[in-house]
Scaffold this motif. Structure first.
Motif, short mmCIF file in Angstrom:
data_model
loop_
_atom_site.label_atom_id
_atom_site.label_comp_id
_atom_site.label_asym_id
_atom_site.label_seq_id
_atom_site.Cartn_x
_atom_site.Cartn_y
_atom_site.Cartn_z
N VAL A 177 56.25 32.87 53.61
CA VAL A 177 54.30 32.70 53.50
C VAL A 177 54.07 33.09 52.28
O VAL A 177 52.94 32.87 51.40
CB VAL A 177 53.30 33.01 54.69
CG1 VAL A 177 52.12 33.34 54.67
CG2 VAL A 177 53.43 32.10 55.62
N SER A 178 54.46 34.51 52.04
CA SER A 178 53.67 35.82 51.31
C SER A 178 55.01 34.93 49.49
O SER A 178 54.24 34.31 48.15
CB SER A 178 54.61 36.69 51.01
OG SER A 178 54.58 36.82 49.68
N ASP A 179 56.04 34.15 49.57
CA ASP A 179 56.27 33.70 48.17
C ASP A 179 55.93 31.89 47.91
O ASP A 179 55.76 31.69 47.15
CB ASP A 179 57.98 32.91 48.64
CG ASP A 179 58.55 33.88 49.05
OD1 ASP A 179 58.17 35.64 48.71
OD2 ASP A 179 60.11 34.00 49.17
N ALA A 180 55.48 31.67 49.25
CA ALA A 180 54.91 30.17 48.60
C ALA A 180 53.33 30.29 48.20
O ALA A 180 53.08 29.79 47.61
CB ALA A 180 54.33 28.96 50.34
N TYR A 181 52.68 31.73 48.96
CA TYR A 181 51.05 31.42 48.03
C TYR A 181 51.94 32.17 46.24
O TYR A 181 50.86 32.12 45.84
CB TYR A 181 50.62 32.99 48.98
CG TYR A 181 48.87 33.16 48.34
CD1 TYR A 181 48.78 33.03 48.76
CD2 TYR A 181 49.80 34.44 47.46
CE1 TYR A 181 47.30 33.46 48.12
CE2 TYR A 181 48.51 34.75 47.35
CZ TYR A 181 46.95 34.68 47.17
OH TYR A 181 46.02 34.08 46.25
N ILE A 182 53.10 33.00 46.29
CA ILE A 182 52.73 33.25 45.20
C ILE A 182 53.21 31.93 44.43
O ILE A 182 52.49 32.07 43.00
CB ILE A 182 54.46 34.49 44.69
CG1 ILE A 182 53.12 36.14 45.82
CG2 ILE A 182 54.21 34.75 44.00
CD1 ILE A 182 54.67 37.01 45.90
N TYR A 183 54.01 31.42 44.59
CA TYR A 183 54.08 30.42 43.43
C TYR A 183 53.21 30.02 43.26
O TYR A 183 52.86 29.06 42.61
CB TYR A 183 55.65 30.19 44.41
CG TYR A 183 55.35 28.29 43.95
CD1 TYR A 183 56.73 27.90 42.97
CD2 TYR A 183 54.88 27.26 44.54
CE1 TYR A 183 56.57 26.91 42.03
CE2 TYR A 183 55.97 26.00 44.14
CZ TYR A 183 56.35 25.58 42.87
OH TYR A 183 56.67 24.44 41.78
N LEU A 184 52.74 29.32 44.43
CA LEU A 184 51.32 28.39 44.27
C LEU A 184 50.25 28.91 43.26
O LEU A 184 49.70 28.29 42.69
CB LEU A 184 50.39 28.28 45.52
CG LEU A 184 49.22 27.23 45.33
CD1 LEU A 184 49.78 25.77 45.35
CD2 LEU A 184 48.21 27.01 46.71
N LEU A 185 49.75 30.28 43.42
CA LEU A 185 49.17 31.37 42.74
C LEU A 185 49.30 30.63 41.02
O LEU A 185 48.49 30.60 40.54
CB LEU A 185 49.39 32.52 43.18
CG LEU A 185 47.72 33.20 41.79
CD1 LEU A 185 46.90 33.04 42.93
CD2 LEU A 185 48.10 35.16 42.59
N GLY A 186 50.45 30.74 41.22
CA GLY A 186 50.67 30.71 39.41
C GLY A 186 49.98 29.11 39.24
O GLY A 186 49.63 29.18 37.38
N ARG A 187 49.60 27.84 39.41
CA ARG A 187 49.71 27.06 39.18
C ARG A 187 47.69 27.28 39.40
O ARG A 187 47.35 26.57 38.80
CB ARG A 187 49.61 25.42 40.44
CG ARG A 187 49.84 24.70 39.85
CD ARG A 187 49.22 23.80 38.88
NE ARG A 187 48.73 22.89 38.91
CZ ARG A 187 47.34 22.34 37.68
NH1 ARG A 187 47.63 23.23 36.87
NH2 ARG A 187 46.68 20.80 38.39
#
Length: 446
Positions: A42-52
């Motif tokens: 969940v954390s990894d997916a959130y950090i990835y999405l936040l960049g966009r």
């Protein structure tokens, strides 16, 4: 305490993020149709999405403030409103839209003995191209046609084609102010942009708007489907994108939404706080951080997100090398109430490592904006009237008042009671800076 102070120096998150316990994993026994995710996923997916989302947010703000597709907007020096701008240059900005039948013509004036570039970035903050005398040495000025890769378009004679792998891109042109800022602005005004035909202009996607000090929680996944319509050109992102899609569906389930939000606010925020002092896998030496990558990120989406948060529109290391200073020789965060010195030996002067220019900017550690001061002085650079010592060394000073006996030209004001950080830029890096072996000297507390 030292790790806590380092985390505070990054400024965008609360101390409670550091102290939060990890939330339990999200299970879906009640609904076997939904996949199971660990808190780490969940954390990894959130950090990835936040960049966009950070780039999409800036695009929304740009168009709200009057920007239009394929129209270049010339900004007065210092008159841009994003984190950590470069105050050594005059910026012009645009959003470009191209398709199979239309390119965008970019006219670049002839510029000598002054740094300039026209940078193109995609919707993730990745640099796609630069137009300057380094990338187009045979013809660095004139008309350039920015086209969708594969587009069949007839172009005027003498126009150089620049292919983009995406239909829309962010544009920043930079012209070094140098010793004659008025001439720089005159050159800036000679950059222009126009479409070759009638491109099908896309709708500006509705972005999730949030403050940079108040990052979204689970609502980030509500915006995921729109955000992921922008292709991520880096290979190997498919699994992360699949997790983002699945978590977006999960976020619509009221029974699990609150728990998902809790995991984001505890684990993902804490992960960002932990990574911020070193810019992810960046290298720290002498209290300065050098990012592992900038401008183009490959699989390093963590650095990409951190850069988009703290200094959006970074260029590649072929153009500029960045160093961020947040602590002094005692390992303490830089405090605007204290004074510091930075000494360069004669054989390590900043000018020896930059083909074009170097500069140091002081910014608020929380908002990433330049520090207000009565002198209106926001940076020190190669154009400052710096005083050198008899042995040829150079010492710069940072603090609320210039130390006694110090040339005021060598002093950059800070704000009492306010933590700050320094950003060191080398444009056209050479020598040890370009090679990656160099770090600025340690900041000495006076």
């Amino acid at each position: 305490m030292r790790s806590l102070r380092l985390a505070l120096a990054c400024g965008a998150f609360t101390t409670s993020c550091l102290m939060a316990a990890l939330a339990p994993s999200i299970s879906h026994a009640a609904n076997p149709q939904l996949p199971a995710f660990t808190d780490q996923e969940v954390s990894d997916a959130y950090i990835y999405l936040l960049g966009r989302l950070l780039v999409q947010r800036q695009q929304q703000l740009d168009f709200q403030q009057g920007m239009r597709w394929n129209q270049l907007v010339h900004r007065k020096p210092g008159a841009v409103d994003w984190p950590n701008p470069n105050l050594d240059v005059a910026y012009s900005e645009a959003w470009v839209a191209v398709d199979e039948g239309s390119c965008t013509l970019v006219s670049v004036p002839k510029i000598s003995d002054r740094y300039y570039t026209v940078q193109f970035l995609n919707g993730w903050g990745e640099t796609l191209a630069n137009i300057n005398e380094r990338t187009f040495a045979q013809q660095p000025s004139g008309d350039f046609a920015v086209c969708l890769k594969g587009a069949s378009v007839t172009l005027p004679t003498g126009v150089q084609r620049v292919d983009l792998p995406v239909r829309t891109a962010r544009v920043l042109s930079r012209v070094e102010l140098g010793a004659d800022p008025q001439q720089a602005e005159r050159l800036q005004q000679q950059f222009s942009m126009r479409p070759t035909g009638s491109p099908q202009l896309p709708e500006v996607p509705q972005a999730l708007l949030f403050g940079l000090q108040q990052l979204p929680g689970v609502e980030a996944f509500d915006a995921a489907e729109v955000a992921l319509k922008e292709p991520d050109l880096n290979p190997g992102m498919e699994a992360l994108q699949a997790n983002v899609h699945a978590l977006a569906a999960l976020a619509s389930d009221p029974a699990r939404r609150a728990h998902l939000d809790e995991v984001i606010r505890k684990q993902a925020f804490a992960a960002l706080v932990k990574a911020a002092p070193t810019l992810g896998p960046g290298t720290v030496r002498n209290g300065w951080v050098r990012p592992a990558v900038s401008g183009t990120y490959g699989s390093d989406y963590l650095t990409r997100t951190l850069v988009n948060l703290g200094g959006i529109w970074a260029n590649t290391q072929a153009e500029v090398n960045y160093f961020r200073g947040t602590v002094d020789d005692h390992g303490e965060v830089l405090d605007g109430s204290r004074s510091y010195s930075l000494t360069f030996p004669r054989d390590q002067l900043p000018s020896g490592f930059a083909r074009y220019f170097w500069s140091i900017t002081a910014t608020d550690a929380r908002t990433f904006k330049v520090l207000p001061n009565a002198q209106g002085r926001f940076l020190l650079n190669n154009q400052s009237a710096l005083r050198y010592k008899p042995d040829g060394s150079l010492t710069l000073y940072f603090g609320p008042q210039p130390p006694a006996g110090v040339a005021e030209a060598n002093w950059l004001p800070t704000v009492e009671g306010q933590n700050f950080r320094l950003v060191f830029r080398y444009y056209g890096a050479k020598g040890a800076v370009a090679g990656g072996d160099y770090f600025p000297p340690v900041l000495v507390r006076l």
